[in-house]
Design a protein around this motif. Structure first.
Motif, PDB file in Angstrom:
ATOM      1  N   UNK A 164      11.000  16.600   1.443  1.00  0.00           N
ATOM      2  CA  UNK A 164      11.016  15.445   2.333  1.00  0.00           C
ATOM      3  C   UNK A 164      11.112  14.159   1.532  1.00  0.00           C
ATOM      4  N   UNK A 165      11.421  13.071   2.217  1.00  0.00           N
ATOM      5  CA  UNK A 165      11.396  11.735   1.628  1.00  0.00           C
ATOM      6  C   UNK A 165      10.424  10.889   2.433  1.00  0.00           C
ATOM      7  N   UNK A 166       9.742   9.969   1.728  1.00  0.00           N
ATOM      8  CA  UNK A 166       8.776   9.078   2.368  1.00  0.00           C
ATOM      9  C   UNK A 166       9.205   7.643   2.113  1.00  0.00           C
ATOM     10  N   UNK A 167       9.275   6.853   3.175  1.00  0.00           N
ATOM     11  CA  UNK A 167       9.566   5.428   3.072  1.00  0.00           C
ATOM     12  C   UNK A 167       8.252   4.680   2.880  1.00  0.00           C
ATOM     13  N   UNK A 168       8.167   3.859   1.829  1.00  0.00           N
ATOM     14  CA  UNK A 168       6.919   3.175   1.505  1.00  0.00           C
ATOM     15  C   UNK A 168       6.521   2.141   2.554  1.00  0.00           C
ATOM     16  N   UNK A 169       7.484   1.440   3.128  1.00  0.00           N
ATOM     17  CA  UNK A 169       7.166   0.360   4.065  1.00  0.00           C
ATOM     18  C   UNK A 169       6.587   0.872   5.363  1.00  0.00           C
ATOM     19  N   UNK A 170       7.135   1.966   5.866  1.00  0.00           N
ATOM     20  CA  UNK A 170       6.749   2.432   7.201  1.00  0.00           C
ATOM     21  C   UNK A 170       6.017   3.767   7.206  1.00  0.00           C
ATOM     22  N   UNK A 171       6.070   4.483   6.093  1.00  0.00           N
ATOM     23  CA  UNK A 171       5.488   5.819   6.045  1.00  0.00           C
ATOM     24  C   UNK A 171       6.342   6.856   6.756  1.00  0.00           C
ATOM     25  N   UNK A 172       7.551   6.472   7.111  1.00  0.00           N
ATOM     26  CA  UNK A 172       8.454   7.372   7.809  1.00  0.00           C
ATOM     27  C   UNK A 172       8.849   8.532   6.907  1.00  0.00           C
ATOM     28  N   UNK A 198       0.825  -1.215   0.000  1.00  0.00           N
ATOM     29  CA  UNK A 198       0.000   0.000   0.000  1.00  0.00           C
ATOM     30  C   UNK A 198       0.858   1.264   0.000  1.00  0.00           C
ATOM     31  N   UNK A 199       1.927   1.248   0.764  1.00  0.00           N
ATOM     32  CA  UNK A 199       2.839   2.389   0.772  1.00  0.00           C
ATOM     33  C   UNK A 199       3.501   2.571  -0.584  1.00  0.00           C
ATOM     34  N   UNK A 200       3.875   1.462  -1.217  1.00  0.00           N
ATOM     35  CA  UNK A 200       4.483   1.528  -2.544  1.00  0.00           C
ATOM     36  C   UNK A 200       3.486   2.068  -3.560  1.00  0.00           C
TER      37      UNK A 200
END
Length: 172
Positions: free
Chosen positions: A99-107, A13-15
């Protein structure tokens, strides 16, 4: 189910959110209208990481620089790589951020105000003002995620959005 298993199970879902955000921003010429009627400017920037496989069997493509929506990043999508991390410039009437967004964690990482061409130095901005801007950023990201999930969970996803997204990827 432990936290790690839950993250792995929902990582797709993050991806999908990151690809949808990139696709929607491009399709709408860099401006996405939120449900409340406000406009958000979005541009992919700085870093985009696309991966396939897991561990030693995996292969990662990293695109870096001011423009990351390059032919190489599109070819990686065409080859089935998943967007695992993406950088964005996000602008509203009140503020702008990188900013950057990590797909796995939403960090969110590297969150910082975008350079303001009208001000030479933002260092005099007080902590409260910065915190309010970060609160506003999280509200914008929440709205974008809610928009994505509403479309993703609706029949429009299979009938309209997913075919348009696949066409966008295929045409590079």
């Amino acid at each position: 189910m432990d936290v790690v298993s839950a993250i792995k199970r929902l990582e797709f879902l993050g991806q999908e959110f990151l690809i949808w955000l990139w696709f929607t921003a491009e399709r709408q010429e860099g401006v996405i209208r939120l449900p409340d009627g406000s406009a958000v400017g979005i541009e992919p920037i700085n870093v985009m990481t696309l991966a396939s496989g897991q561990g030693a069997a995996g292969f990662t493509v990293a695109c870096r620089g001011r423009r990351v929506d390059t032919p190489e990043s599109r070819v990686a999508l065409q080859q089935g790589r998943r967007l695992t991390r993406a950088g964005f410039s996000i602008r509203t009437d009140q503020a702008a951020w990188h900013l950057s967004i990590d797909a796995a964690t939403g960090t969110l990482t590297g969150v910082r105000p975008a350079p303001d061409p009208e001000r030479d130095d933002d260092s005099d901005e007080d902590l409260l003002t910065r915190l309010l801007k970060i609160r506003d950023l999280t509200a914008v990201l929440d709205s974008l995620l809610k928009m994505f999930l509403a479309i993703r969970l609706d029949e429009r996803w299979e009938g309209e959005e997913l075919p348009a997204l696949r066409h966008w990827i295929a045409r590079g």
